[in-house]
Scaffold this active site. Sequence first.
Site, mmCIF file in Angstrom:
data_model
loop_
_atom_site.group_PDB
_atom_site.id
_atom_site.type_symbol
_atom_site.label_atom_id
_atom_site.label_comp_id
_atom_site.label_asym_id
_atom_site.label_seq_id
_atom_site.Cartn_x
_atom_site.Cartn_y
_atom_site.Cartn_z
ATOM 1 N N GLY A 5 10.865 -2.789 5.767
ATOM 2 C CA GLY A 5 10.147 -4.072 5.711
ATOM 3 C C GLY A 5 9.756 -4.404 4.278
ATOM 4 O O GLY A 5 9.983 -5.515 3.785
ATOM 5 N N HIS A 6 9.167 -3.414 3.581
ATOM 6 C CA HIS A 6 8.810 -3.616 2.175
ATOM 7 C C HIS A 6 10.064 -3.932 1.344
ATOM 8 O O HIS A 6 10.043 -4.789 0.464
ATOM 9 C CB HIS A 6 8.174 -2.351 1.593
ATOM 10 C CG HIS A 6 6.879 -1.939 2.239
ATOM 11 N ND1 HIS A 6 6.744 -0.772 2.949
ATOM 12 C CD2 HIS A 6 5.664 -2.522 2.255
ATOM 13 C CE1 HIS A 6 5.497 -0.665 3.379
ATOM 14 N NE2 HIS A 6 4.820 -1.697 2.979
ATOM 15 N N LYS A 34 4.943 -10.238 9.326
ATOM 16 C CA LYS A 34 4.368 -9.283 10.285
ATOM 17 C C LYS A 34 2.849 -9.365 10.237
ATOM 18 O O LYS A 34 2.168 -9.264 11.247
ATOM 19 C CB LYS A 34 4.827 -7.875 9.960
ATOM 20 C CG LYS A 34 4.255 -6.906 10.942
ATOM 21 C CD LYS A 34 4.467 -5.491 10.542
ATOM 22 C CE LYS A 34 3.566 -4.630 11.379
ATOM 23 N NZ LYS A 34 2.417 -4.164 10.652
ATOM 24 N N SER A 75 6.228 -0.348 10.259
ATOM 25 C CA SER A 75 4.879 -0.259 9.709
ATOM 26 C C SER A 75 4.675 1.150 9.180
ATOM 27 O O SER A 75 5.179 2.118 9.759
ATOM 28 C CB SER A 75 3.860 -0.537 10.814
ATOM 29 O OG SER A 75 2.582 -0.077 10.430
ATOM 30 N N SER A 76 3.933 1.237 8.085
ATOM 31 C CA SER A 76 3.633 2.568 7.543
ATOM 32 C C SER A 76 2.865 3.392 8.567
ATOM 33 O O SER A 76 2.889 4.619 8.530
ATOM 34 C CB SER A 76 2.790 2.434 6.268
ATOM 35 O OG SER A 76 3.457 1.605 5.343
ATOM 36 N N ARG A 77 2.174 2.715 9.492
ATOM 37 C CA ARG A 77 1.366 3.447 10.479
ATOM 38 C C ARG A 77 2.176 3.950 11.673
ATOM 39 O O ARG A 77 1.649 4.712 12.478
ATOM 40 C CB ARG A 77 0.224 2.554 10.976
ATOM 41 C CG ARG A 77 -0.866 2.326 9.926
ATOM 42 C CD ARG A 77 -2.083 1.632 10.517
ATOM 43 N NE ARG A 77 -3.218 1.631 9.612
ATOM 44 C CZ ARG A 77 -3.580 0.589 8.836
ATOM 45 N NH1 ARG A 77 -2.862 -0.515 8.852
ATOM 46 N NH2 ARG A 77 -4.645 0.674 8.056
ATOM 47 N N MET A 95 0.844 -1.208 0.000
ATOM 48 C CA MET A 95 0.000 0.000 0.000
ATOM 49 C C MET A 95 0.879 1.258 0.000
ATOM 50 O O MET A 95 0.398 2.350 0.307
ATOM 51 C CB MET A 95 -0.938 -0.008 1.206
ATOM 52 C CG MET A 95 -1.912 -1.191 1.161
ATOM 53 S SD MET A 95 -3.439 -0.890 2.026
ATOM 54 C CE MET A 95 -2.870 -0.643 3.693
ATOM 55 N N GLN A 150 -10.370 -2.759 1.954
ATOM 56 C CA GLN A 150 -9.925 -3.435 3.165
ATOM 57 C C GLN A 150 -9.948 -2.515 4.383
ATOM 58 O O GLN A 150 -9.442 -2.860 5.440
ATOM 59 C CB GLN A 150 -8.547 -4.076 2.966
ATOM 60 C CG GLN A 150 -7.416 -3.099 2.791
ATOM 61 C CD GLN A 150 -6.147 -3.819 2.365
ATOM 62 O OE1 GLN A 150 -6.068 -4.390 1.282
ATOM 63 N NE2 GLN A 150 -5.137 -3.804 3.225
HETATM 64 P P1 AMP Z 1 1.408 -2.917 3.493
HETATM 65 O O1 AMP Z 1 1.988 -1.882 2.585
HETATM 66 O O2 AMP Z 1 1.365 -2.523 4.935
HETATM 67 O O3 AMP Z 1 0.096 -3.478 2.988
HETATM 68 O O4 AMP Z 1 2.422 -4.141 3.454
HETATM 69 C C1 AMP Z 1 2.822 -4.722 2.258
HETATM 70 C C2 AMP Z 1 3.596 -5.974 2.566
HETATM 71 O O5 AMP Z 1 4.722 -5.649 3.378
HETATM 72 C C3 AMP Z 1 2.787 -7.018 3.354
HETATM 73 O O6 AMP Z 1 3.077 -8.305 2.847
HETATM 74 C C4 AMP Z 1 3.310 -6.843 4.756
HETATM 75 O O7 AMP Z 1 3.203 -8.011 5.539
HETATM 76 C C5 AMP Z 1 4.763 -6.498 4.496
HETATM 77 N N1 AMP Z 1 5.349 -5.806 5.644
HETATM 78 C C6 AMP Z 1 4.872 -4.693 6.262
HETATM 79 N N2 AMP Z 1 5.644 -4.375 7.303
HETATM 80 C C7 AMP Z 1 6.625 -5.308 7.363
HETATM 81 C C8 AMP Z 1 7.740 -5.536 8.222
HETATM 82 N N3 AMP Z 1 8.007 -4.738 9.256
HETATM 83 N N4 AMP Z 1 8.539 -6.585 7.977
HETATM 84 C C9 AMP Z 1 8.288 -7.429 6.926
HETATM 85 N N5 AMP Z 1 7.260 -7.266 6.083
HETATM 86 C C10 AMP Z 1 6.435 -6.220 6.299
#
Ligand code: AMP
Length: 285
Positions: free
Chosen positions: A36-37, A149, A185-187, A30, A61
């Site tokens: 992490g990404h 995560k 986390s983005s949040r 997103m 979602q």
């Molecule tokens: P998001 O942009 O939050 O929807 O996350 C996109 C992908 O990145 C999802 O598969 C998440 O599980 C993964 N993700 C988010 N944060 C982390 C993190 N800290 N470590 C590993 N993967 C992450």
Amino acid sequence: MQVIKSIDQMQETSDLLRMKGKTIALVPTMGFLHEGHLELMRVGKRHADQLIISIFVNPRQFGPSEDFDDYPRNFEGDLEKAGRAGVDIVFVPPAEEMYPFGFQTSVLVKDLADHLCGLTRPAFFGGVTTVVSKLFNIVRPHMAIFGQKDYQQLTIVTRMVMDLNMDIRIFGVPTVREPDGLAMSSRNGYLDPDERISALCLKKSLDLAGEMFASGERTPKAIIGAIAACIEEHPFTRIDYVNLCDPVTLEDVDVLGEETLLALAVWVGKTRLIDNCLIRENIPC
Ligand code: AMP
């Protein structure tokens, strides 16, 4: 690096790549990319000829009172990070193309979504599995990379791929953390400095559970009680859930066995954070 904003063009490009015999890895995101990404991208890069990431803040979602409008976005910054990570294609579909007038199909994974985050976010996993199915049909990857995560999301997507015979290999990548342990986390950017300190209670809870298990504790009630006390010591926090469950079915366990998933969701101020770990013999969280 190519940026593709139309579904047709993405499908044509992927078809061409497949015809040339190239393997494709997809990392759905997103946006508001963090380390992490980027770790997911590294895994994709290692396993495929072409690395495609999607950036789409999926309205389906988010619940009506959730943070869709406020969700952090930084497209230019994301492009820069993706470029440096060696991404070949960034797919950024417009919401009107993803969900045109008359759209009415959902992909639902039933039982696994009835636990943990699914209880307080009833629309969430239906939104995730629907958008991930669409992305799989559009990008046509050979493999897709997700973070541990979001353990429940990874489990549900893996189940969906099996149940619907999607010919896609799913990789799960361990959680990437800040130096002090907070899961990236983005949040996290929502947290003010005091809340940021309180947010450490999530990782502390995982560590505490690991220590209790290592010293012989096998009763969920004792571990969950200790975690609740630990979290409550931290200001601004409110527990959404703390569960010890089977890592495959996500059902609560009566006693900790060889491998148990500890999953938690905690509000810190107005920010809801999640974290998890597998509790196992001789392997730290
Ligand atoms: P998001 O942009 O939050 O929807 O996350 C996109 C992908 O990145 C999802 O598969 C998440 O599980 C993964 N993700 C988010 N944060 C982390 C993190 N800290 N470590 C590993 N993967 C992450």
